[in-house]
Enzyme design. Structure first.
Site, mmCIF file in Angstrom:
data_model
loop_
_atom_site.group_PDB
_atom_site.id
_atom_site.type_symbol
_atom_site.label_atom_id
_atom_site.label_comp_id
_atom_site.label_asym_id
_atom_site.label_seq_id
_atom_site.Cartn_x
_atom_site.Cartn_y
_atom_site.Cartn_z
ATOM 1 C CE LYS A 175 27.051 -8.109 -11.588
ATOM 2 N NZ LYS A 175 27.196 -7.078 -10.588
ATOM 3 C CD GLU A 250 20.324 -21.108 -2.831
ATOM 4 O OE1 GLU A 250 19.263 -20.543 -2.030
ATOM 5 O OE2 GLU A 250 20.327 -22.093 -3.499
ATOM 6 C CB CYS A 284 18.056 -14.159 1.840
ATOM 7 S SG CYS A 284 19.583 -15.133 2.111
ATOM 8 C CD GLU A 386 13.847 -10.386 0.254
ATOM 9 O OE1 GLU A 386 13.885 -10.301 -0.969
ATOM 10 O OE2 GLU A 386 14.746 -11.228 0.813
HETATM 11 O O1 TXE Z 1 19.710 -7.368 -6.132
HETATM 12 P P1 TXE Z 1 19.831 -7.888 -7.627
HETATM 13 P P2 TXE Z 1 19.432 -5.952 -5.807
HETATM 14 C C1 TXE Z 1 16.634 -8.792 -2.636
HETATM 15 C C2 TXE Z 1 16.344 -7.642 -1.709
HETATM 16 C C3 TXE Z 1 16.590 -6.678 -2.641
HETATM 17 C C4 TXE Z 1 16.372 -6.949 -3.716
HETATM 18 C C5 TXE Z 1 17.070 -6.343 -4.942
HETATM 19 O O2 TXE Z 1 14.904 -7.778 -1.727
HETATM 20 O O3 TXE Z 1 16.135 -5.460 -2.055
HETATM 21 O O4 TXE Z 1 16.820 -8.125 -3.910
HETATM 22 O O5 TXE Z 1 18.435 -6.045 -4.473
HETATM 23 C C6 TXE Z 1 23.433 -8.791 -10.317
HETATM 24 N N1 TXE Z 1 21.696 -10.476 -14.992
HETATM 25 N N2 TXE Z 1 17.965 -9.422 -2.356
HETATM 26 O O6 TXE Z 1 19.044 -5.182 -6.846
HETATM 27 O O7 TXE Z 1 19.737 -7.002 -8.503
HETATM 28 C C7 TXE Z 1 23.835 -7.624 -9.728
HETATM 29 O O8 TXE Z 1 24.677 -6.733 -10.501
HETATM 30 C C8 TXE Z 1 22.778 -11.222 -14.123
HETATM 31 C C9 TXE Z 1 18.192 -10.867 -1.724
HETATM 32 O O9 TXE Z 1 20.931 -5.381 -5.127
HETATM 33 O O10 TXE Z 1 19.426 -9.220 -7.513
HETATM 34 C C10 TXE Z 1 24.222 -8.369 -8.384
HETATM 35 O O11 TXE Z 1 25.571 -8.727 -8.717
HETATM 36 N N3 TXE Z 1 23.028 -10.718 -13.089
HETATM 37 C C11 TXE Z 1 19.448 -11.291 -1.841
HETATM 38 C C12 TXE Z 1 23.320 -9.310 -8.233
HETATM 39 O O12 TXE Z 1 22.802 -9.772 -9.425
HETATM 40 C C13 TXE Z 1 22.397 -9.467 -12.572
HETATM 41 C C14 TXE Z 1 20.574 -10.595 -1.654
HETATM 42 C C15 TXE Z 1 22.246 -9.480 -7.175
HETATM 43 O O13 TXE Z 1 21.584 -7.958 -7.784
HETATM 44 C C16 TXE Z 1 21.278 -8.708 -13.643
HETATM 45 C C17 TXE Z 1 20.412 -9.111 -2.358
HETATM 46 C C18 TXE Z 1 20.802 -9.510 -14.669
HETATM 47 N N4 TXE Z 1 20.144 -8.979 -15.542
HETATM 48 C C19 TXE Z 1 18.852 -8.699 -2.454
HETATM 49 N N5 TXE Z 1 20.799 -7.788 -12.660
HETATM 50 C C20 TXE Z 1 19.652 -12.386 -0.897
HETATM 51 N N6 TXE Z 1 18.519 -13.478 -1.249
HETATM 52 O O14 TXE Z 1 20.545 -12.583 -0.223
HETATM 53 C C21 TXE Z 1 21.372 -7.643 -11.697
HETATM 54 N N7 TXE Z 1 22.481 -8.509 -11.569
#
Ligand code: TXE
Length: 482
Positions: A175, A250, A284, A386
């Site tokens: 996904k 990660e 990140c 962050e």
């Molecule tokens: O990430 P999410 P978001 C950090 C950054 C950002 C924050 C939130 O600080 O502001 O995270 O970003 C899926 N079960 N990073 O909200 O929600 C979602 O659909 C399973 C750091 O966009 O963590 C997407 O495919 N999956 C980071 C993926 O998780 C779930 C990069 C990431 O989304 C889920 C991005 C659930 N319950 C954001 N809920 C890095 N380390 O590179 C969401 N998802």
């Protein structure tokens, strides 16, 4: 006007979600809906898992050379479609087209190529127990792996998970982020073109709490590889741990960039600007806490601010654009709220600090100026949480001891950068910093053979190199009495 309807890729074909529902996909540089993606749910995930389970026996028993050929072909197809993929990635995420063209997409094909060939060199172990027994360890693929990726480096991070999982003989349900689904959709078309056997890779689009959660909860998915926010990682771990699933997480970072007075000044400034603002700070690994040795502080600050002011912000499609749009309206608001917080915490704004107005087609886009603060204590929220956007702080330090303590003061531990020409100090500081990666006199230099990941709340497990192939396989030891 809605132009493209993204489809799920399940059992080798592109199909609509079972519910028939779709979500809008926004182009963040214009702030406009430009396509739609499936609002899939647990029923679509079930279907994808069944397809993957059915494909598993033949995919996992295929000679590794055959699996490798498919992945190499995908790598070639990504290269052949570089321009289209880069365009899609830039439109979906708001990042400069040039960055997508030179970094994101080439690295996606490099991931496929690396794991296609790494799997060929995977060696198993044998141990003689005196003259009593021979032990050998074989590694078997796990079955159906779930790969969940974020929006900041869409195809790059998607392929970083899928490639090792497939190379090791697993079938995958994946996904991409609902904010940036287009390159994963284009990849599914390339899988069809490459003749990838049906069900080997399945891509289900939709929301995290719906589709992602259903993938994590599914009883027939024994392994989850996730990149995203720390809170989401916690949620995934709390669902998966009682089911004894294998987990690679990660998560976030709040990385220190430490500049000693004995650094190569020009290199340190230039690369600190890059580390702070590449991809609008939405990586990140970005160095958002910049610590500078007191004696160099004023000189560094002056040159740093000068170079930040020269970063061209604007339409991502323009060749010279260095700062594009943030990924969404919500994310823009989050970043702006942190700018307000930094002011409330007593930070002095040195440059930036507000929404950037871009004229022409990008009038409604989600742009924020590259922003630099000074005068904030190391333990304030701005320096601990962050932000994941173009906001950084400059802080002078007095001793090595002090800066190591400050660097290690957050709950995160993903990466760090150290600028010094003193070799002994470089080793000493690198050794004491709590993070998965330390760059010395460079940033974002990656060798795919090295392990990648963080400590503390930056995650568990390692990706990259042979570590990823190990994650996606289970060892079995056979002990034969001699
Ligand atoms: O990430 P999410 P978001 C950090 C950054 C950002 C924050 C939130 O600080 O502001 O995270 O970003 C899926 N079960 N990073 O909200 O929600 C979602 O659909 C399973 C750091 O966009 O963590 C997407 O495919 N999956 C980071 C993926 O998780 C779930 C990069 C990431 O989304 C889920 C991005 C659930 N319950 C954001 N809920 C890095 N380390 O590179 C969401 N998802």
């Amino acid at each position: 006007m809605v132009q493209t309807s993204i489809q799920n890729y399940i059992n080798g074909v592109l199909i609509p979600p079972i519910s028939g529902k779709y979500l809008p996909n926004v182009n963040p540089a214009e702030g406009k809906i430009y396509s739609q993606l499936p609002d899939s749910d647990a029923e679509d995930v079930k279907k994808a898992v069944i397809a993957a389970q059915e494909a598993f026996p033949s995919w996992s028993s295929l000679p590794v050379e055959e699996r490798s050929k498919y992945l190499l072909q995908l790598a070639d197809l990504i290269d052949a479609n570089l321009e289209g993929l880069a365009n899609a990635e830039s439109i979906d995420s708001g990042k400069p087209l040039n960055l997508a063209r030179t970094v994101d997409i080439p690295r996606a094909s490099a991931n496929f190529r690396f794991y296609a060939t790494a799997a060929l060199h995977f060696s198993s172990e044998a141990h003689l127990t005196g003259n009593q027994a021979l032990n050998y360890t074989s590694r078997k693929p796990l079955g159906v792996a779930a790969c969940i990726s974020p929006w900041n480096l869409p195809l790059y991070l998607f392929s970083w998970k899928i490639a090792p999982a497939l190379a090791a003989g697993n079938c995958v349900v994946a996904k991409p982020s609902e904010l940036t689904p287009m390159t994963a959709y284009l990849l599914s078309k390339l899988c069809i073109e490459a003749g990838l056997p049906k069900g080997v890779l399945n891509i289900v689009h939709g929301l995290g709490p719906k589709v992602g959660q259903a993938m994590v909860e599914h009883k027939d998915v024994p392994a989850i590889s996730f990149t995203g926010g720390t809170l989401t990682g916690q949620k995934i771990a709390s669902t998966a741990a009682p089911m004894f699933k294998k987990l690679s997480l990660e998560l976030g970072g709040k990385n220190p960039n430490i500049v000693f007075a004995d650094c190569d000044f020009k290199e340190a400034v230039q690369n600190s600007v890059r580390a702070a603002f590449t991809n609008q700070g939405e990586i990140c690994l970005c160095g958002s806490r910049i610590f500078i040795e007191q004696s160099l502080y004023e000189n560094f600050k002056e040159e740093f601010i000068e170079q930040v002011k020269q970063l061209k912000l604007g339409d991502p499609i323009k060749e010279d654009t260095k700062i594009g749009a943030l990924v969404s309206q919500n994310h823009k608001e989050k970043v702006l709220s942190y700018i307000e917080l930094a002011k409330d915490e007593g930070g002095k704004l040195l440059t930036g600090g507000k929404t950037a107005q871009v004229t022409g087609r990008c009038e409604e886009g989600f742009f924020v100026e590259p922003t630099v603060f000074e005068g904030l204590p190391f333990d304030c929220r701005t320096n601990q949480e962050e932000i994941f956007g173009p906001v950084v702080t400059l802080t002078p330090f007095n001793s090595e001891e002090e800066v190591i303590a400050w660097a290690n003061s957050t709950k995160y531990g993903l990466s760090a950068t150290v600028w010094t020409q003193n070799l002994k100090r470089a080793h000493r500081v690198a050794d004491r910093i709590e993070s998965g990666i330390v760059w010395v006199n460079c940033w974002l230099l990656r060798d795919l053979r090295t392990p990648f990941g963080g400590v503390k709340q930056s995650g568990v497990g390692r990706e990259g190199g042979m570590e990823a192939l190990q994650f996606f396989t289970e060892p079995k030891n056979v002990c034969i009495k001699t």
